[in-house]
Design a protein around this motif. Structure first.
Motif, short mmCIF file in Angstrom:
data_model
loop_
_atom_site.label_atom_id
_atom_site.label_comp_id
_atom_site.label_asym_id
_atom_site.label_seq_id
_atom_site.Cartn_x
_atom_site.Cartn_y
_atom_site.Cartn_z
N LEU A 18 6.67 4.29 -8.85
CA LEU A 18 7.06 3.89 -7.50
C LEU A 18 6.09 4.45 -6.46
CD1 LEU A 18 10.96 4.24 -7.56
CD2 LEU A 18 9.65 2.15 -7.23
N ALA A 19 5.77 5.74 -6.57
CA ALA A 19 4.83 6.34 -5.63
C ALA A 19 3.46 5.68 -5.73
CB ALA A 19 4.73 7.84 -5.87
N GLY A 20 3.02 5.42 -6.96
CA GLY A 20 1.74 4.75 -7.15
C GLY A 20 1.74 3.34 -6.59
N GLY A 21 2.86 2.63 -6.77
CA GLY A 21 2.96 1.27 -6.25
C GLY A 21 2.88 1.23 -4.74
N MET A 22 3.57 2.17 -4.08
CA MET A 22 3.53 2.21 -2.62
C MET A 22 2.15 2.64 -2.12
SD MET A 22 6.31 0.86 -1.75
CE MET A 22 5.64 0.75 -0.10
#
Length: 540
Positions: free
Chosen positions: A357-361
């Motif tokens: 999730l952090a990488g996607g954002m």
């Protein structure tokens, strides 16, 4: 907090309800997890497709039915308002009466409303049936997530949600392409008629395949006052966001509706602590991961939908593409979502949602920053790079945030959790369009007069400047009829340069929102109740 499920096998010849620990593996069609996924994907595809396909038909509907611009706006606003306001309540209906029945009613109602729109000969009827589309779409979407949650075991749930997200992303992005082809080569009515056979297919598949999983402690009553308070508060906030671009953010009416929504949410929160079976038990939000998932979905939708709103104008009005060509240029985004969603599901299953999730954002923030560098003559290859990066960033967020919300809710509230996920996305999209639209409008208003004067164009009156600003905000050059070619070219250059400056600022704001979402993503974790969901699922 965990809960068991019982199974309402409504088909002929099905066995009596059994506890999940005693349930035999799913055999044949009924209750099979992957067939269930295919069935709900067909239904969800209709709703996702309608979110964008209709926009292409609006100009033709306006001309054919003699509608005003305000009337045409209601074709979109009526649908969105009904959908956003009723999603959470619709999720509760699924929890109470069963997600299978709710899904099938949603499918039939959505397809019937679509057919009725195609047969309508007045704008009033079109808008009325669009509202019904929104209401039935709200029944369908949370029920689809509830069925997936109950059918798939924990270790396969992320993959299922990944494919579900892939269908939504692909359908949303395919809308302008399919809509352009149908309007151009068939009729505007065909945009709606296409839902009838799709709905019929989803109904047949649903009757043959879907199995209703009920939680043992599912709600037995309705929180009528809670529904009224939440619906009223949601209506006020969505209405304010819809009307703010017209009224202005400083207008008293905008603030009146925003304040009314805050009062409504406060009263709703107070009432939910008093009622025996609340619509949304507030204890649900004691789960930090679930609350973070809801916030993350809002922030993702602000950055994605708000930023993408201007890209369509950029492609069509600045680069002069047709709607079909513009849709084709967005295929890198669609392709990355299609490829990335199931891959993200597998990755989240192995590592948990936090890092994906952090990488996607982070990728979303970089992509939106890249889109802030687009110019009037940017090549298709450069655009494709940023669009592909955006799709790659969105895929794990769509999958992971959905799993965090639904997986951290108890089984008996899976419909409400699905409604929360969809409502957060709808509110975020509306907020993104409204806020980034205000950023665009402010930048254009600030720059246009100076750019116009610097180009030594004929001076404009205050009213003319206001009209020109409105056109430039969507990338249209305000060239009066009969303008000499040389001056028309200058006006077009000023308009497009000013639009680009506004889009660049709006994209930077979207990038900042995505960067904040990285921090929110670090608060998420795997659904605490996912194992409970999987306990009653059939073998795959």
């Amino acid at each position: 907090m965990t809960s068991q499920t019982t199974i309402d096998s409504t088909g002929p010849g099905d066995k009596a309800p059994v506890a999940p620990s005693d349930k035999a593996p799913a055999k044949g069609l009924r209750g099979h997890p992957w067939y269930t996924l295919i069935t709900v994907a067909v239904g969800v595809m209709m709703v996702a497709l309608d979110g964008t396909i209709v926009a292409i038909a609006n100009p033709t509907i306006k001309a054919d039915l003699g509608a005003s611009f305000a009337d045409v706006q209601w074709i979109t606003n009526g649908y969105f308002l009904a959908l956003a306001v009723t999603l959470i309540t619709a999720g509760k209906i699924g929890d109470r009466f069963g997600h299978r029945q709710t899904f099938l009613i949603g499918v039939v109602g959505f397809a019937a409303a679509s057919g009725a729109i195609g047969l309508s000969d007045t704008i009033a009827l079109v808008v009325t049936f669009r509202v019904f589309q929104g209401l039935f779409g709200a029944l369908l979407m949370p029920a689809a997530l509830g069925l997936l949650r109950a059918t798939f075991p924990a270790e396969k749930l992320n993959m299922a949600i990944g494919i579900w997200g892939m269908v939504i992303g692909a359908s949303t992005a395919a809308g302008p392409i399919l809509g352009g082809v149908l309007v151009q080569h068939v009729s505007w009515q065909s945009v709606f008629f296409i839902n009838v056979p799709v709905g019929a297919l989803a109904l047949v598949l649903g009757l043959l395949i879907l199995l209703d999983h009920r939680a043992e402690n599912a709600p037995r009553s309705f929180d009528i006052l809670g529904i009224a308070l939440l619906s009223g508060a949601m209506f006020c906030v969505v209405w304010a966001l819809i009307k703010a671009p017209t009224w202005g953010w400083g207008d008293g009416r905008t603030w009146a509706f925003l304040i009314a929504s805050l009062v409504g949410f406060a009263l709703f929160g107070f009432w939910e602590t008093r009622v025996r079976e609340p619509l949304i038990p507030l204890a649900l939000f004691r789960s930090v991961p679930l609350s973070a998932g809801v916030v993350l979905m809002v922030l993702m939708a602000i950055a994605f939908m708000g930023g993408l709103f201007f890209v369509t104008f950029y492609l069509q009005n600045v680069h002069g593409m047709s709607p079909v060509d513009a849709g084709l240029h967005l295929l890198p985004l669609t392709g990355m979502m299609i490829v990335g969603s199931p891959v993200a599901g597998m990755l989240i299953t192995k590592t948990g949602p936090r890092i994906p999730l952090a990488g996607g954002m982070a990728l979303t923030a970089i992509a939106m920053y890249g889109m802030s560098t687009l110019e009037t003559d940017t090549s298709g290859a450069v655009m494709s790079l940023w669009f592909a990066l955006l799709g790659l960033g969105l895929a794990p967020v769509m999958v992971g945030a959905t799993e965090v919300i639904v997986g951290n809710a108890p089984m008996e509230l899976s419909g409400v959790a699905g409604g929360l996920q969809q409502a957060a996305m709808q509110i975020g999209g509306s907020l993104g369009t409204a806020v980034l639209g205000a950023v665009m409008a402010s930048k254009v208003d600030h720059d246009l007069a100076g750019n116009w004067a610097a180009a030594k164009l004929p001076p404009l009156t205050g009213a003319q400047l206001d009209q020109a600003s409105e056109a430039v905000q969507v990338g249209v050059a305000p060239v009066p009829k009969g303008t000499p070619a040389a001056i028309a070219e200058q006006i077009t250059g000023v308009a497009h340069d000013t639009f680009i400056s506004g889009m660049s600022l709006a994209s930077l704001v979207a990038s900042g929102v995505a960067a904040v979402a990285i921090l929110v993503a670090m608060l998420t974790k795997r659904g605490e109740n996912a194992d409970a969901a999987g306990a009653g699922a059939g073998h795959i």
